[in-house]
Design an enzyme around this catalytic site. Structure first.
Site, PDB file in Angstrom:
ATOM      1  N   ARG A 129       0.862  -1.189   0.000  1.00 34.70           N
ATOM      2  CA  ARG A 129       0.000   0.000   0.000  1.00 34.70           C
ATOM      3  C   ARG A 129       0.896   1.237   0.000  1.00 34.70           C
ATOM      4  NH1 ARG A 129      -3.692   2.681   4.276  1.00 34.70           N
ATOM      5  NH2 ARG A 129      -5.532   3.157   3.072  1.00 34.70           N
ATOM      6  N   ASP A 135      -4.058   4.432  13.886  1.00 33.86           N
ATOM      7  CA  ASP A 135      -3.155   4.754  12.780  1.00 33.86           C
ATOM      8  C   ASP A 135      -3.446   6.178  12.320  1.00 33.86           C
ATOM      9  OD1 ASP A 135      -5.464   4.577  11.268  1.00 33.86           O
ATOM     10  OD2 ASP A 135      -4.944   2.674  10.324  1.00 33.86           O
TER      11      ASP A 135
HETATM   12  C1  ACO Z   1      -6.490   0.107   4.723  1.00 36.36           C
HETATM   13  C2  ACO Z   1      -6.086   0.348   6.119  1.00 36.36           C
HETATM   14  O1  ACO Z   1      -6.834   0.824   6.895  1.00 36.36           O
HETATM   15  S1  ACO Z   1      -4.516  -0.041   6.575  1.00 36.36           S
HETATM   16  C3  ACO Z   1      -4.473  -0.049   8.308  1.00 36.36           C
HETATM   17  C4  ACO Z   1      -3.289   0.590   8.848  1.00 36.36           C
HETATM   18  N1  ACO Z   1      -3.028   0.193  10.211  1.00 36.36           N
HETATM   19  C5  ACO Z   1      -2.315  -0.909  10.518  1.00 36.36           C
HETATM   20  O2  ACO Z   1      -1.894  -1.597   9.633  1.00 36.36           O
HETATM   21  C6  ACO Z   1      -2.020  -1.216  11.957  1.00 36.36           C
HETATM   22  C7  ACO Z   1      -1.781  -2.698  12.171  1.00 36.36           C
HETATM   23  N2  ACO Z   1      -1.456  -3.071  13.545  1.00 36.36           N
HETATM   24  C8  ACO Z   1      -0.257  -2.848  14.110  1.00 36.36           C
HETATM   25  O3  ACO Z   1       0.598  -2.265  13.505  1.00 36.36           O
HETATM   26  C9  ACO Z   1      -0.008  -3.405  15.483  1.00 36.36           C
HETATM   27  O4  ACO Z   1      -1.003  -4.334  15.802  1.00 36.36           O
HETATM   28  C10 ACO Z   1       0.024  -2.366  16.613  1.00 36.36           C
HETATM   29  C11 ACO Z   1       1.189  -1.423  16.369  1.00 36.36           C
HETATM   30  C12 ACO Z   1      -1.269  -1.602  16.654  1.00 36.36           C
HETATM   31  C13 ACO Z   1       0.243  -3.097  17.927  1.00 36.36           C
HETATM   32  O5  ACO Z   1       1.428  -3.821  17.856  1.00 36.36           O
HETATM   33  P1  ACO Z   1       2.151  -4.332  19.201  1.00 36.36           P
HETATM   34  O6  ACO Z   1       2.184  -3.220  20.178  1.00 36.36           O
HETATM   35  O7  ACO Z   1       3.418  -4.964  18.797  1.00 36.36           O
HETATM   36  O8  ACO Z   1       1.093  -5.399  19.710  1.00 36.36           O
HETATM   37  P2  ACO Z   1       1.375  -6.698  20.552  1.00 36.36           P
HETATM   38  O9  ACO Z   1       2.406  -6.451  21.590  1.00 36.36           O
HETATM   39  O10 ACO Z   1       0.055  -7.202  21.010  1.00 36.36           O
HETATM   40  O11 ACO Z   1       1.943  -7.710  19.480  1.00 36.36           O
HETATM   41  C14 ACO Z   1       2.183  -9.053  19.767  1.00 36.36           C
HETATM   42  C15 ACO Z   1       2.939  -9.651  18.609  1.00 36.36           C
HETATM   43  O12 ACO Z   1       2.119  -9.567  17.435  1.00 36.36           O
HETATM   44  C16 ACO Z   1       2.797  -8.866  16.419  1.00 36.36           C
HETATM   45  N3  ACO Z   1       1.848  -8.022  15.704  1.00 36.36           N
HETATM   46  C17 ACO Z   1       0.974  -7.138  16.225  1.00 36.36           C
HETATM   47  N4  ACO Z   1       0.259  -6.568  15.229  1.00 36.36           N
HETATM   48  C18 ACO Z   1       0.704  -7.116  14.075  1.00 36.36           C
HETATM   49  C19 ACO Z   1       0.332  -6.937  12.716  1.00 36.36           C
HETATM   50  N5  ACO Z   1      -0.636  -6.088  12.354  1.00 36.36           N
HETATM   51  N6  ACO Z   1       0.975  -7.657  11.806  1.00 36.36           N
HETATM   52  C20 ACO Z   1       1.934  -8.526  12.160  1.00 36.36           C
HETATM   53  N7  ACO Z   1       2.324  -8.749  13.422  1.00 36.36           N
HETATM   54  C21 ACO Z   1       1.709  -8.041  14.376  1.00 36.36           C
HETATM   55  C22 ACO Z   1       3.818  -8.012  17.126  1.00 36.36           C
HETATM   56  O13 ACO Z   1       4.875  -7.749  16.247  1.00 36.36           O
HETATM   57  C23 ACO Z   1       4.212  -8.890  18.283  1.00 36.36           C
HETATM   58  O14 ACO Z   1       5.124  -9.837  17.779  1.00 36.36           O
HETATM   59  P3  ACO Z   1       6.322 -10.476  18.634  1.00 36.36           P
HETATM   60  O15 ACO Z   1       5.662 -11.275  19.685  1.00 36.36           O
HETATM   61  O16 ACO Z   1       7.025 -11.280  17.594  1.00 36.36           O
HETATM   62  O17 ACO Z   1       7.108  -9.330  19.154  1.00 36.36           O
HETATM   63  O1  LIG Z   2      -9.103   1.659   5.608  1.00 40.67           O
HETATM   64  C1  LIG Z   2     -10.172   2.001   5.944  1.00 40.67           C
HETATM   65  C2  LIG Z   2     -10.508   3.342   6.408  1.00 40.67           C
HETATM   66  O2  LIG Z   2     -11.629   3.793   6.285  1.00 40.67           O
HETATM   67  O3  LIG Z   2      -9.565   3.985   6.818  1.00 40.67           O
HETATM   68 MG    MG Z   3      -7.731   3.936   5.769  1.00 41.23          MG
END
Ligand code: ACO
Ligand SMILES: O=CC(=O)O
Ligand code: MG
Length: 518
Positions: A158, A440
């Protein structure tokens, strides 16, 4: 690469970092330069058109399905490209920033797709931008220590949106469009490898506002494929419907991208953000606390129904909303979070979506179970055409039934979320957990425009927000002694309290704080 000699070169305006030379090769920079030379004037025109459209809508012009494209919508004869390998079954997609740790966990999470997000989940500090490309290079080149293919998610990239510039690269004396940097570098280094692996290159296009922006992306794909001798139609792109104007052009966006189209995604945070940015001056668009605008709100349901119908009519996948719930609040809270995600995903599967998105690996099995129940062994439910759906412009804009003033708690949360997210972003983190939810850039955008809207309609007074700002900044400084409190206050004042609402907070924060930081 077959390219004509470039009149200009892309210049790197940052000190070389660890392994940056693997990404910023002269050939890769020339490739990006060719894309910039071909498309930058159109991008600039389209950004101006965004502005003109915003003014038209603000001055009362009606928003409806475009008359000039009625024939495209009425024509039953066109379809998007067939589902590509690795994208036929996308019942669970996990999103996250393109850092190494996330990549490893996402690729092995059991999800079918990993969306590596440079837009909402990444604070575009230069080391994050190039580091993200290195992560992708290593992921695609099987240098992350994972066993290839079986069980590893398909990579979807993305790139940043059309509105952002990348100030560390310059072409013809101007910054390079960030979208073309993220797309171009990945495509140059990884497209062939993805084709050899039989799964890509695939993209997710953020924050599109209309069909012309989709057409621009399609033309970028055509040129990029041609330059590398890759057959036209190899790329696949999914477009999350993240703006209110795009909701009125779903068919047209798929049509423009049809030779590369893979689907549409339902939006929430950005969608609400766009609604307020577009119609925030109108009292009938006054939204209450964000937590009270659930996916069952009639205007969000109308958008989701229209999305499934549109996609399935055209052979495209319909992908559900990203769930912001993440675990970590203790057993009871985690159970509640999983329960809420389960409900949401079950509803989407029943409504005809082919899969959905989660923000954390713990939610992968929850999403999978919900879709397994409806899909069984079938990869998707494209045959569910939802002919029952007929959505009118009024329904897409029927915010009034959900509207209302915020609660005191909702106002405090919006202030706190904005400030704490700004603190994380300025530190280079694009996705964090706030109050047990993933936050985010889109979360922060929604929070700050809601505050702006509440102030504008005087359902919250300025003194209250000023007091909350002082309280929350003090709390922020106490919890995170590293936080640049004065910078965060100033950013908040410029982006949430100004008379004129800035369209995005990110270009301002980027230019002042992230450029030449790393
Ligand atoms: C179209 C759209 O809307 S795009 C959306 C944009 N937003 C995103 O992509 C956010 C996705 N989520 C994240 O980035 C994460 O979940 C966060 C930053 C919110 C939280 O992450 P953390 O604080 O590391 O959470 P947590 O401690 O519970 O994680 C536990 C484990 O899962 C992993 N993990 C958490 N979220 C994710 C994820 N989305 N993808 C892969 N691995 C993940 C962490 O790396 C951690 O791994 P480890 O045990 O190997 O260290
Ligand atoms: O990705 C979805 C949003 O609405 O943001
Ligand atoms: Mg979005």
């Amino acid at each position: 690469m077959t390219t004509t000699a470039l009149a200009q070169q892309v210049r790197v305006l940052a000190a070389p970092g660890h392994r940056h030379d693997e990404i910023l090769t002269p050939a890769a920079l020339d490739f990006v330069g060719t894309l910039v030379e071909a498309f930058e004037p159109r991008r600039r025109d389209l950004l101006k058109e965004r502005h003109r459209q915003a003014l038209r809508l603000a001055s009362g012009a009606p928003l409806g399905f475009p008359m000039v494209t009625a024939a495209v919508r009425a024509d039953p004869g066109w379809r998007v490209a067939p589902p590509a390998p690795g994208l036929a079954d996308r019942r669970v997609e996990i999103t996250g920033p393109p850092d190494r740790r996330t990549a490893v966990d996402a690729l092995t999470s059991g999800a079918q797709v990993w969306t590596a997000d440079f837009e909402d989940a990444t604070a575009p500090r230069w080391d994050n931008v190039v580091g993200g490309q290195l992560t992708l290079l290593d992921a695609v080149g099987q240098r992350l220590g994972l066993t290839p293919s079986e069980g590893v998610a398909t990579v979807v990239v993305r790139p940043r949106g059309w509105h952002l510039d990348e100030e560390h690269l310059e072409f013809g004396g101007r910054p390079v469009p960030a979208a073309l940097v993220d797309f171009g570098l990945y495509f140059f280094h990884c497209a062939r490898r993805q084709i050899d692996a039989g799964r890509g290159p695939y993209f997710c296009l953020p924050k599109l506002e209309n069909r012309y922006e989709a057409r621009l992306w399609n033309d970028v794909f055509v040129l990029a494929q041609g330059l590398l001798g890759i057959p036209r139609g190899t790329v696949r792109a999914t477009v999350p419907v993240e703006t209110i104007t795009a909701a009125f052009e779903m068919e047209e966006i798929l049509y423009e991208l049809r030779e590369h189209g893979a689907g549409l995604g339902a939006g929430r945070s950005d969608y609400l953000f766009s609604l307020i940015r577009t119609f925030g001056h109108r009292t009938d668009f006054l939204l209450p606390d964000r937590a009270r605008v659930t996916p069952t709100a009639p205007f969000l349901r109308a958008c989701a129904d229209l999305l499934v119908r549109t996609c399935h009519r055209r052979g495209a996948h319909a992908v559900g909303r990203l769930s912001a719930r993440v675990p970590g609040g203790g057993p009871a809270a985690d159970e509640a979070a999983s329960g809420a995600v389960r409900l949401e995903k079950e509803r989407e599967a029943e409504d005809g979506f082919d899969g959905s998105r989660v923000a954390h690996p713990a939610m992968v099995p929850v999403c999978r179970d919900a879709f397994d129940r409806v899909l069984g062994d079938r990869p998707h439910q494209l045959d569910r055409t939802r002919d029952d759906v007929e959505v009118t412009p009024t329904e897409l804009l029927s915010v009034r039934r959900t509207s209302g003033p915020p609660t005191p708690d909702g106002v405090r949360t919006a202030v706190a979320v904005t400030l704490r997210y700004y603190a994380a972003w300025l530190r280079g983190e694009g996705a964090v957990v706030l109050d047990g939810l993933m936050a985010d850039a889109a979360t922060a955008e929604t929070a700050r425009v809601q505050l702006w809207q509440w102030l504008r309609h005087r359902v919250v007074d300025r003194e209250t927000v000023t007091r909350l700002l002082a309280d929350e900044l003090a709390a922020l400084g106490a919890t995170y002694p590293w936080a640049p409190v004065d910078d965060i206050r100033a950013l908040f004042e410029r982006t949430a309290l100004a008379q004129e609402l800035p369209r995005f907070f990110t270009p301002d924060a980027y230019a002042r704080h992230l450029v030449r930081q790393a």
